[in-house]
Every structure is written in C-alpha cells, then in structure tokens.
Design a protein around this motif. Structure first.
Motif, PDB file in Angstrom:
ATOM      1  N   ASN A 191      13.584   7.246  -1.845  1.00  0.00           N
ATOM      2  CA  ASN A 191      13.459   7.230  -0.421  1.00  0.00           C
ATOM      3  C   ASN A 191      12.043   6.456   0.257  1.00  0.00           C
ATOM      4  O   ASN A 191      12.213   6.197   1.517  1.00  0.00           O
ATOM      5  CB  ASN A 191      13.743   8.636   0.447  1.00  0.00           C
ATOM      6  N   ASN A 192      11.057   6.339  -0.660  1.00  0.00           N
ATOM      7  CA  ASN A 192       9.961   5.679  -0.170  1.00  0.00           C
ATOM      8  C   ASN A 192       9.378   4.543  -0.950  1.00  0.00           C
ATOM      9  O   ASN A 192       9.564   3.318  -0.586  1.00  0.00           O
ATOM     10  CB  ASN A 192       8.672   6.555  -0.270  1.00  0.00           C
ATOM     11  N   CYS A 193       9.257   4.692  -2.325  1.00  0.00           N
ATOM     12  CA  CYS A 193       9.069   3.423  -3.102  1.00  0.00           C
ATOM     13  C   CYS A 193      10.240   2.563  -3.193  1.00  0.00           C
ATOM     14  O   CYS A 193       9.792   1.288  -2.936  1.00  0.00           O
ATOM     15  CB  CYS A 193       8.758   4.050  -4.715  1.00  0.00           C
ATOM     16  N   GLN A 194      11.401   3.007  -3.535  1.00  0.00           N
ATOM     17  CA  GLN A 194      12.421   1.876  -3.927  1.00  0.00           C
ATOM     18  C   GLN A 194      12.906   1.304  -2.391  1.00  0.00           C
ATOM     19  O   GLN A 194      13.415   0.141  -2.415  1.00  0.00           O
ATOM     20  CB  GLN A 194      13.490   2.475  -4.451  1.00  0.00           C
ATOM     21  N   GLN A 195      12.771   1.982  -1.037  1.00  0.00           N
ATOM     22  CA  GLN A 195      12.982   1.471   0.137  1.00  0.00           C
ATOM     23  C   GLN A 195      11.895   0.168   0.341  1.00  0.00           C
ATOM     24  O   GLN A 195      12.238  -0.694   0.971  1.00  0.00           O
ATOM     25  CB  GLN A 195      12.760   2.423   1.162  1.00  0.00           C
TER      26      GLN A 195
ATOM     27  N   ASN B 110       0.685  -1.198   0.365  1.00  0.00           N
ATOM     28  CA  ASN B 110       0.001  -0.005  -0.020  1.00  0.00           C
ATOM     29  C   ASN B 110       0.869   1.211  -0.150  1.00  0.00           C
ATOM     30  O   ASN B 110       0.592   2.240  -0.934  1.00  0.00           O
ATOM     31  CB  ASN B 110      -1.044   0.006   1.059  1.00  0.00           C
ATOM     32  N   GLU B 111       1.936   1.190   0.742  1.00  0.00           N
ATOM     33  CA  GLU B 111       2.907   2.569   0.868  1.00  0.00           C
ATOM     34  C   GLU B 111       3.625   2.601  -0.611  1.00  0.00           C
ATOM     35  O   GLU B 111       3.650   3.779  -1.132  1.00  0.00           O
ATOM     36  CB  GLU B 111       4.024   2.346   1.973  1.00  0.00           C
ATOM     37  N   PHE B 112       4.086   1.745  -1.124  1.00  0.00           N
ATOM     38  CA  PHE B 112       4.575   1.719  -2.496  1.00  0.00           C
ATOM     39  C   PHE B 112       3.713   2.299  -3.416  1.00  0.00           C
ATOM     40  O   PHE B 112       4.004   3.072  -4.043  1.00  0.00           O
ATOM     41  CB  PHE B 112       5.072   0.325  -2.891  1.00  0.00           C
ATOM     42  N   TRP B 113       2.458   1.799  -3.503  1.00  0.00           N
ATOM     43  CA  TRP B 113       1.449   2.393  -4.481  1.00  0.00           C
ATOM     44  C   TRP B 113       1.136   3.745  -4.214  1.00  0.00           C
ATOM     45  O   TRP B 113       0.903   4.507  -5.141  1.00  0.00           O
ATOM     46  CB  TRP B 113       0.376   1.208  -4.873  1.00  0.00           C
ATOM     47  N   TRP B 114       0.681   3.791  -3.041  1.00  0.00           N
ATOM     48  CA  TRP B 114       0.267   5.024  -2.638  1.00  0.00           C
ATOM     49  C   TRP B 114       1.352   6.460  -2.986  1.00  0.00           C
ATOM     50  O   TRP B 114       1.037   7.200  -3.455  1.00  0.00           O
ATOM     51  CB  TRP B 114      -0.170   5.312  -1.146  1.00  0.00           C
ATOM     52  N   VAL B 115       2.643   6.053  -2.614  1.00  0.00           N
ATOM     53  CA  VAL B 115       3.483   6.996  -2.721  1.00  0.00           C
ATOM     54  C   VAL B 115       4.117   7.235  -4.390  1.00  0.00           C
ATOM     55  O   VAL B 115       4.364   8.241  -4.756  1.00  0.00           O
ATOM     56  CB  VAL B 115       4.931   6.739  -1.943  1.00  0.00           C
TER      57      VAL B 115
END
Length: 284
Positions: free
Chosen positions: A184-188, A157-162
């Motif tokens: 810093n968000n998706c690739q993490q 959810n974090e990946f697709w949201w960001v």
C-alpha cells in the motif's frame, strides 16, 4: 443482463415517477470516453431533488430498478463516516449483474457535488438546473500529468523511507504490518513511477483508478510487477521487498537519466544495504 439501453430507460422511468426529482445526470466511467467498456461498469447516476427526506423515508420506489442482490447506503453506516454532506447514496447490485450507484443530490448542493465531479453528462434537465453549470466533457479530465523534480523526489523518498517500516515488520515477524506497508505504500510509489515513465513517452495519459490501465500501455511490465506480490510468508515477503527495491531503483535511475531529475542514489543504496543487513541477520 439488461442492456445499456434498457438500463437508461429504467433510470429515466423511475425518476419521472418521482415528483421530487428535478434533473438526472450521469458521471463516472460511462462518461469517460477513454474508459474500456464492459459489463462491470457502474451506472453512476445522480437525481437532483428538491426534498430527499420523503424518498429516504419511503423506499419502495427503489424496487422499480429491479431485484437486488445487495445494497449499501454509506451515509447510514457507522464504521465508515459519511463524506457527501447533504447528498445520499444508494449503491445497488442487481440480480442480473448490473449496478447502479444512485446519489440523491439536493438542489442546494449542486455546486458542491459538481466541484468534486470532473465529468458529467446531463440525461434530463427540463428545469435547467444543470445546463449552465456542467462543463463540456473533456477526454483528458482523468489524465495523469507528468512528474516534476519535486514530485519525483517525494516519490523516491517515500518509497525508501517506508521500506524501513517493512524491514522492521519482517524482523518482528509481523507479516500483516510488513506486507501492508510494502503493497500500500512502497509498491504504490513504484506504480506511480511506472506511470510517469509511460507519460514521459506518451504525454498525459489516463491510468485509471488504482492504475488499472497502466499495464495496457506496457504489457511487458505485467509479469515483472506481479512477481513482486507474493506476501504469503515472511520469506516470500523478504524476497518481494528486495526485488521491489531493486526494480524501483532501476526504474528511478532510468527515469532520472531521461528527465534530468536528481535521484538520490546514495540514500537508495544505503536502504538496500540496510535491508540486506537485517535480512541476513534474521537468516543467520
């Protein structure tokens, strides 16, 4: 470069000259039996002291460690507020390439320090301040655990949201904003997912800080991940986003199949279409 043996001799020698120091301990990667050994490993040293104020007021004793290239004292900085309570840290890089991260820890703050330090080796403790408090070293201390259904779904959810933030930034031609969220968000979250893949196969595994050991467990992923990190232009960042989404989607599908965890494919496909729609509108 001074050898490890010499460095420990220096660390003990300096402490023994200071009446305020009551015990000496080592933490960090040099205690972690799973950490690769190299010349860049810090010496994370803690001096347990009765009174640190004298040592802060007159700092000539620091010169005994050797000639320094640079030093930082985080607890005296304004831009980065201190986080260690009563403790005080000297971060020192020496001319010979060695580095000591030295913490002065008051006796009264030992429990607070140990609560946030999972792996400690006692170097000297003639006053018996640490021996009943320091737990035996466990190699699995830094091992990353397997995902659960909930954590896997949160990761996705974090990946697709960001991802939508990255699209917004690219459409606005805000490359710094877009690339920051992408890396810093998706690739993490992608790195987290890749780690879970390895842990599923090998069991709890030490991935290291910032996933630095991840690709040693699966070297063939190295090139594929590195190709995602070209953020040097808006076009390259768009390409990175699309490729990152595709890579994450394939890995998430694979992981879902292996574990039986639910993966929201429909949402993933919606966001990939959303990304494609705006990318094409920019290029039309």
């Amino acid at each position: 470069m001074r050898s490890e043996k010499v460095m420990y001799q220096v660390i003990l020698k300096v402490a023994r000259k200071l009446p305020q120091v009551k015990a000496i301990a080592l933490s960090g990667s040099r205690v972690n039996l799973n950490a690769p050994k190299d010349d860049f490993q810090d010496y994370d040293i803690v001096y347990i002291v009765e009174d640190k104020e004298e040592l802060l007021k007159e700092r000539g004793w620091l010169d005994e460690f050797g000639a320094r290239r640079i030093m930082q004292t985080p607890e005296e900085m304004t831009l980065f507020p201190p986080e260690l309570g009563e403790r005080f840290t000297f971060l020192m890089l020496f001319e010979d390439g060695n580095r000591i991260d030295l913490t002065l820890c008051p006796v009264a703050a030992i429990d607070e320090w140990l609560a946030n330090e999972p792996m400690v080796k006692i170097l000297e403790d003639s006053n018996h301040l640490l021996e009943d408090k320091v737990m035996p070293i466990q190699p699995e201390t830094y091992q990353m655990s397997q995902a659960s259904t909930a954590t896997f779904q949160d990761c996705c959810n974090e990946f697709w949201w960001v991802s939508t933030y990255v699209v917004k930034g690219l459409c606005r031609k805000e490359l710094t904003y877009a690339s920051d969220h992408l890396y810093n968000n998706c690739q993490q979250e992608l790195l987290r997912l890749l780690s879970w893949q390895i842990i599923f196969e090998k069991g709890p595994t030490d991935m290291g800080k910032n996933y630095k050991y991840l690709f040693s467990y699966n070297p063939q992923l190295t090139d594929e991940f590195n190709q995602l990190r070209d953020f040097t232009s808006l076009d390259n960042c768009w390409r990175s986003l699309v490729a990152t989404q595709y890579f994450f989607h394939q890995q998430a599908l694979n992981f879902s199949t292996k574990t039986g965890f639910y993966y929201d494919e429909k949402t993933a496909e919606k966001i990939m279409r959303y990304t494609k729609q705006y990318k094409e509108s920019i290029n039309s």
